[in-house]
Design a protein around this motif. Structure first.
Motif, short mmCIF file in Angstrom:
data_model
loop_
_atom_site.label_atom_id
_atom_site.label_comp_id
_atom_site.label_asym_id
_atom_site.label_seq_id
_atom_site.Cartn_x
_atom_site.Cartn_y
_atom_site.Cartn_z
N ASN A 68 0.85 -1.21 0.00
CA ASN A 68 0.00 0.00 0.00
C ASN A 68 0.87 1.25 0.00
OD1 ASN A 68 -2.39 1.47 0.02
ND2 ASN A 68 -2.55 1.46 2.24
N ALA A 69 1.83 1.27 -0.94
CA ALA A 69 2.88 2.28 -0.93
C ALA A 69 2.38 3.68 -1.27
CB ALA A 69 3.98 1.88 -1.91
N ASN A 70 1.26 3.77 -2.00
CA ASN A 70 0.70 5.08 -2.36
C ASN A 70 1.74 5.93 -3.09
OD1 ASN A 70 -1.25 7.11 -2.52
ND2 ASN A 70 -0.61 8.04 -0.59
N VAL A 71 2.30 5.35 -4.16
CA VAL A 71 3.28 6.07 -4.97
C VAL A 71 2.81 6.09 -6.42
CG1 VAL A 71 5.26 5.54 -3.51
CG2 VAL A 71 4.62 3.94 -5.31
N GLU A 72 3.30 7.07 -7.16
CA GLU A 72 2.99 7.18 -8.58
C GLU A 72 4.08 6.43 -9.35
OE1 GLU A 72 2.60 10.67 -12.00
OE2 GLU A 72 2.45 11.18 -9.86
N VAL A 73 3.66 5.57 -10.28
CA VAL A 73 4.62 4.75 -11.04
C VAL A 73 4.51 5.09 -12.52
CG1 VAL A 73 5.37 2.42 -11.62
CG2 VAL A 73 4.39 2.88 -9.36
N LEU A 74 5.65 5.48 -13.10
CA LEU A 74 5.73 5.76 -14.54
C LEU A 74 6.52 4.64 -15.19
CD1 LEU A 74 5.24 7.67 -16.94
CD2 LEU A 74 7.37 8.84 -16.32
N ILE A 75 5.89 3.92 -16.11
CA ILE A 75 6.51 2.75 -16.74
C ILE A 75 6.98 3.12 -18.15
CG2 ILE A 75 6.17 0.36 -17.48
CD1 ILE A 75 3.87 0.26 -15.37
N TYR A 76 8.24 2.87 -18.43
CA TYR A 76 8.77 3.04 -19.79
C TYR A 76 9.13 1.64 -20.28
CZ TYR A 76 11.19 5.28 -23.70
OH TYR A 76 11.57 5.71 -24.96
N PRO A 77 8.29 1.03 -21.13
CA PRO A 77 8.55 -0.35 -21.58
C PRO A 77 9.70 -0.41 -22.59
CG PRO A 77 6.59 0.52 -22.64
CD PRO A 77 7.04 1.57 -21.67
N VAL A 78 10.58 -1.39 -22.40
CA VAL A 78 11.71 -1.60 -23.31
C VAL A 78 11.92 -3.09 -23.48
CG1 VAL A 78 12.91 0.54 -22.68
CG2 VAL A 78 13.35 -1.55 -21.37
N ARG A 79 12.66 -3.43 -24.51
CA ARG A 79 13.12 -4.81 -24.62
C ARG A 79 14.32 -4.99 -23.67
NH1 ARG A 79 12.64 -5.41 -31.13
NH2 ARG A 79 12.71 -3.14 -30.94
N VAL A 80 14.43 -6.14 -23.05
CA VAL A 80 15.46 -6.33 -22.03
C VAL A 80 16.47 -7.40 -22.42
CG1 VAL A 80 14.09 -5.49 -20.10
CG2 VAL A 80 13.87 -7.89 -20.79
N GLN A 81 16.46 -7.84 -23.67
CA GLN A 81 17.50 -8.73 -24.15
C GLN A 81 17.64 -8.56 -25.66
OE1 GLN A 81 15.40 -12.47 -22.89
NE2 GLN A 81 16.08 -13.22 -24.87
N GLY A 82 18.83 -8.86 -26.13
CA GLY A 82 19.10 -8.70 -27.55
C GLY A 82 19.72 -7.35 -27.88
N LYS A 83 20.08 -7.16 -29.12
CA LYS A 83 20.74 -5.95 -29.58
C LYS A 83 19.87 -4.71 -29.41
CE LYS A 83 24.83 -7.27 -30.92
NZ LYS A 83 26.06 -6.67 -30.31
N GLU A 84 18.58 -4.86 -29.64
CA GLU A 84 17.69 -3.70 -29.53
C GLU A 84 17.62 -3.20 -28.08
OE1 GLU A 84 16.37 -1.99 -32.01
OE2 GLU A 84 17.53 -3.36 -33.27
N ALA A 85 17.76 -4.11 -27.13
CA ALA A 85 17.72 -3.70 -25.73
C ALA A 85 18.87 -2.75 -25.40
CB ALA A 85 17.77 -4.92 -24.82
N GLU A 86 20.03 -2.97 -26.03
CA GLU A 86 21.19 -2.10 -25.80
C GLU A 86 20.91 -0.66 -26.21
OE1 GLU A 86 24.75 -3.65 -27.53
OE2 GLU A 86 24.14 -5.73 -27.19
N LYS A 87 19.95 -0.48 -27.16
CA LYS A 87 19.59 0.87 -27.61
C LYS A 87 18.41 1.43 -26.82
CE LYS A 87 20.91 -0.48 -32.33
NZ LYS A 87 20.41 -0.67 -33.73
N GLU A 88 17.43 0.59 -26.55
CA GLU A 88 16.20 1.07 -25.93
C GLU A 88 16.38 1.47 -24.47
OE1 GLU A 88 12.98 -1.63 -26.52
OE2 GLU A 88 13.11 -1.56 -28.71
N ILE A 89 17.18 0.72 -23.74
CA ILE A 89 17.36 1.02 -22.31
C ILE A 89 18.03 2.39 -22.12
CG2 ILE A 89 18.46 0.30 -20.16
CD1 ILE A 89 18.10 -2.62 -21.12
#
Length: 413
Positions: free
Chosen positions: A173-194
């Protein structure tokens, strides 16, 4: 219309074809593999190494073109060193298959450290480079705020990591605002997206208190994006404090060394950022409970005192207070009168005594005994007859009255 085929006991149909069952062919393949490769030496790089409580180790051996599953029974008793992902090794064992899963594997009897492998070498090279540049220094790491209200999360939108983070925040029940930025987390594209995600959040959402960056577990290859230089430098350049949570507790990546703080898992990262708020809430809860306890104690104590007051003699018969006081005042009056009378008596006695003493030394007392006071016309007391002349007039004072006389004869005797 399908043709119905009848089989005899050895699997031969009435049309002359020999048809295997899945189990039959799997067992035959197993027999061929084990017969053809009863003992082989195999060189490869370890991947996804796991040692279980049973003492058995499971991993894969791979090179640039293929991989094979491997199992080593009683590894704890057999190994002379601790295998790690990325380590290049030589193993000796027999090739077999696992019919239930339909794949083949090598059952390892012994293992030797041949080299650390390309991934391990790349890891050590980048780690040494960044460490030399000071990216791992404790002095440059930002502190995670104790009270967090806005969290940025950089991870896969479909991964277990995001689910675990949100679940922990919800459970607490942390009562915090969460902003999610979705990215790929493996592979070559992840090295750019993160890195892109980190730069975007710093540029457009600088009010975020902390960033959680990571993913769930996987092989060394799966986690490799977090061992790349672009990701490491983007984390280091972030103005917002960064917590890395990559893989499991035993997984270490370059990102873990660069980040301001490392969490063992994504769930642990979520607990870490709201720990201060949770502790504050618990402290306020405890203080609130203590306050109500104090209020109850004060109320109960006051109630008991009030009940004692209600049952007291003074409250039941308040006129007795005045009776006692009036009596006391009367006693004081009597004592005061007695003291005043004694004082007057003492003063009267002292005055009489003093008067008597004055009377003894008074000139009038001398006159009463027959003496007289003679004064010249100038009013001077005559103590010696030599100051008088015949014919002088004098005033004579007696104890009672006075008279005027004329000097006839002077005797200076």
């Amino acid at each position: 219309m399908s043709k119905e085929i009848e089989f005899d006991f050895n699997g031969t149909g009435n049309d002359g074809r020999f048809i295997y069952t899945v189990s039959q062919i799997s067992n035959e393949i197993k027999s061929i593999l084990e017969g053809s490769y009863p003992s082989v030496w195999l060189r490869g790089e370890i991947s996804n190494y796991k040692l279980y409580g049973s003492g058995h180790a499971y991993f894969s051996l791979k090179d640039e073109g293929a991989q094979i599953r491997a199992v080593m029974f009683n590894a704890v008793d057999t190994l002379a060193f601790e295998p790690q992902d990325g380590m290049e090794v030589l193993v000796r064992g027999r090739i077999s298959s696992y019919p239930k899963r339909g794949d083949y594997q090598i059952i390892v009897g012994s293992i030797e450290n041949f080299g650390r492998g390309d991934l391990a070498a790349a890891f050590e090279k980048l780690k040494k480079k960044l460490e030399t540049e000071g990216l791992f220094d404790v002095s440059v790491k930002r502190k995670i705020p104790k009270l967090v209200n806005k969290i940025g999360v950089v991870t896969s939108k479909d991964g277990a990591a995001l689910h675990d983070i949100l679940k922990v925040l919800d459970d607490l029940n942390a009562n915090v605002e969460v902003l999610i930025y979705p990215v790929r987390v493996q592979g070559k594209e992840a090295e750019k997206e993160i890195p892109k995600a980190l730069r975007y959040l710093n540029r457009n959402h600088g009010d975020l208190d902390v960033l959680i960056v990571g993913r769930g577990g996987g092989s060394t290859e799966d986690l490799w994006a977090f061992n790349t230089e672009p990701v490491a430098r983007a984390m280091f350049d972030s103005k917002i404090p960064v917590i890395s949570c990559v893989g499991h507790e035993t997984d270490f990546t370059i990102a873990d060394f660069v980040a301001d703080m490392r969490a063992l898992t994504p769930s642990a990262a979520a607990e870490m950022v709201v720990r201060g708020k949770t502790e504050l809430k618990n402290m306020l809860k405890n203080m609130s409970a203590a306050l109500f306890d104090s209020i109850d104690f004060i109320y109960e104590n006051s109630r008991q005192k009030f009940e004692i007051l209600l049952s007291s003699r003074s409250f039941q018969k308040p006129y007795l207070i005045y009776e006692d006081k009036i009596k006391y005042v009367g006693e004081l009056g009597e004592r005061l009168g007695f003291l005043i009378k004694n004082i007057f008596n003492l003063k009267e006695y002292s005055l009489i005594s003093f008067s008597h003493k004055l009377d003894l030394v008074s000139p009038l007392s001398v006159l009463k005994r027959g003496f007289a006071v003679v004064k010249s016309e100038s009013g001077k007391v005559v103590k010696n007859s030599k100051i008088l002349n015949a014919g002088d007039k004098v005033n004579v004072t007696l104890a009672k009255g006075n008279f005027r006389a004329k000097v006839e004869v002077i005797n200076n005797g």
